[in-house]
Design a protein around this motif. Structure first.
Motif, PDB file in Angstrom:
ATOM      1  N   UNK A  43       0.807  -1.214   0.000  1.00 18.38           N
ATOM      2  CA  UNK A  43       0.000   0.000   0.000  1.00 18.38           C
ATOM      3  C   UNK A  43       0.839   1.261   0.000  1.00 18.38           C
ATOM      4  N   UNK A  44       2.145   1.111  -0.076  1.00 21.39           N
ATOM      5  CA  UNK A  44       3.074   2.242  -0.038  1.00 21.39           C
ATOM      6  C   UNK A  44       3.648   2.485  -1.435  1.00 21.39           C
ATOM      7  N   UNK A  45       4.245   3.646  -1.668  1.00 20.20           N
ATOM      8  CA  UNK A  45       4.835   3.913  -2.977  1.00 20.20           C
ATOM      9  C   UNK A  45       5.887   2.860  -3.346  1.00 20.20           C
ATOM     10  N   UNK A  46       5.916   2.491  -4.617  1.00 20.01           N
ATOM     11  CA  UNK A  46       6.876   1.505  -5.106  1.00 20.01           C
ATOM     12  C   UNK A  46       7.510   1.988  -6.392  1.00 20.01           C
ATOM     13  N   UNK A  55      -1.231   2.161  -9.414  1.00 17.55           N
ATOM     14  CA  UNK A  55      -0.839   0.816  -9.852  1.00 17.55           C
ATOM     15  C   UNK A  55      -2.013   0.135 -10.562  1.00 17.55           C
ATOM     16  N   UNK A  56      -3.193   0.269  -9.994  1.00 15.60           N
ATOM     17  CA  UNK A  56      -4.373  -0.350 -10.602  1.00 15.60           C
ATOM     18  C   UNK A  56      -4.620   0.210 -12.003  1.00 15.60           C
ATOM     19  N   UNK A  57      -4.450   1.514 -12.181  1.00 13.02           N
ATOM     20  CA  UNK A  57      -4.596   2.122 -13.503  1.00 13.02           C
ATOM     21  C   UNK A  57      -3.568   1.545 -14.476  1.00 13.02           C
ATOM     22  N   UNK A  58      -2.341   1.378 -14.007  1.00 13.11           N
ATOM     23  CA  UNK A  58      -1.289   0.838 -14.875  1.00 13.11           C
ATOM     24  C   UNK A  58      -1.552  -0.630 -15.207  1.00 13.11           C
ATOM     25  N   UNK A  59      -2.085  -1.389 -14.266  1.00 14.51           N
ATOM     26  CA  UNK A  59      -2.421  -2.786 -14.539  1.00 14.51           C
ATOM     27  C   UNK A  59      -3.558  -2.862 -15.561  1.00 14.51           C
ATOM     28  N   UNK A  73     -10.446 -11.498 -24.061  1.00 18.04           N
ATOM     29  CA  UNK A  73     -11.147 -10.742 -23.030  1.00 18.04           C
ATOM     30  C   UNK A  73     -10.229 -10.656 -21.828  1.00 18.04           C
ATOM     31  N   UNK A  74     -10.248  -9.527 -21.125  1.00 20.35           N
ATOM     32  CA  UNK A  74      -9.349  -9.331 -19.982  1.00 20.35           C
ATOM     33  C   UNK A  74     -10.086  -8.697 -18.815  1.00 20.35           C
ATOM     34  N   UNK A  75      -9.518  -8.898 -17.632  1.00 25.78           N
ATOM     35  CA  UNK A  75      -9.963  -8.219 -16.421  1.00 25.78           C
ATOM     36  C   UNK A  75      -8.743  -8.093 -15.518  1.00 25.78           C
ATOM     37  N   UNK A  76      -8.897  -7.339 -14.442  1.00 22.72           N
ATOM     38  CA  UNK A  76      -7.787  -7.151 -13.510  1.00 22.72           C
ATOM     39  C   UNK A  76      -8.287  -7.222 -12.072  1.00 22.72           C
ATOM     40  N   UNK A  77      -7.359  -7.538 -11.185  1.00 21.26           N
ATOM     41  CA  UNK A  77      -7.650  -7.541  -9.747  1.00 21.26           C
ATOM     42  C   UNK A  77      -6.341  -7.223  -9.036  1.00 21.26           C
ATOM     43  N   UNK A  78      -6.382  -6.258  -8.121  1.00 21.76           N
ATOM     44  CA  UNK A  78      -5.209  -5.874  -7.340  1.00 21.76           C
ATOM     45  C   UNK A  78      -5.488  -6.147  -5.872  1.00 21.76           C
ATOM     46  N   UNK A  79      -4.543  -6.809  -5.215  1.00 21.65           N
ATOM     47  CA  UNK A  79      -4.623  -7.059  -3.780  1.00 21.65           C
ATOM     48  C   UNK A  79      -3.546  -6.220  -3.108  1.00 21.65           C
ATOM     49  N   UNK A  80      -3.936  -5.526  -2.046  1.00 21.64           N
ATOM     50  CA  UNK A  80      -3.007  -4.681  -1.292  1.00 21.64           C
ATOM     51  C   UNK A  80      -2.655  -5.402  -0.001  1.00 21.64           C
TER      52      UNK A  80
END
Length: 141
Positions: A43-46, A55-59, A73-80
């Protein structure tokens, strides 16, 4: 046979994932499956993004590039996570269930002696889920 392929991705290491990305695109085309790109981040800057939202926008942008390149077809999921290194295996197992994956395709490294002490993420995911796991090693040098 497969409807949703989960592909764990670290945007900081895309270069080593190229072969696995091609395999996932080929499998998705063959089965007309969706590819869900999943990341586990702090959850911190990387080095990739200053915030989880960035990060989610970039993913999402990465997944859109893959969609345009391969026509899937694509989707995304980010876990913090407070400690992504410690939590990645458990969160990938959780993600496989949450995104409804019936196949996980992961890039991996060539076997090393240290694997006896610290097993690979793919091995742990395969042991802890009932989902098929396809590990793609990099080409030999």
């Amino acid at each position: 046979m497969y409807h949703r392929i989960m592909f764990p991705v670290d945007l900081a290491h895309l270069g080593v994932l190229e072969r696995a990305l091609q395999v996932s695109a080929d499998m998705a085309a063959h089965y007309k499956a969706e590819v869900c790109y999943v990341s586990v981040i702090a959850g911190t800057p990387g080095q990739v993004a200053r915030s989880p939202a960035e990060y989610e926008q970039k993913l999402k942008a990465f997944s859109e590039e893959q969609r345009q390149r391969h026509g899937q077809r694509v989707s995304t999921k980010v876990y913090i996570s407070a400690d992504p290194v410690a939590d990645v295996d458990d969160l990938l197992v959780k993600a496989a269930d949450e995104v409804g994956a019936d196949l996980v395709i992961m890039g991996t490294h060539l076997p090393r002696k240290v694997d006896a002490i610290m097993p690979s993420h793919g091995g742990k995911v395969a042991r802890q889920t009932d989902v098929s796991v396809f590990l793609v090693r990099p080409p030999r040098a």
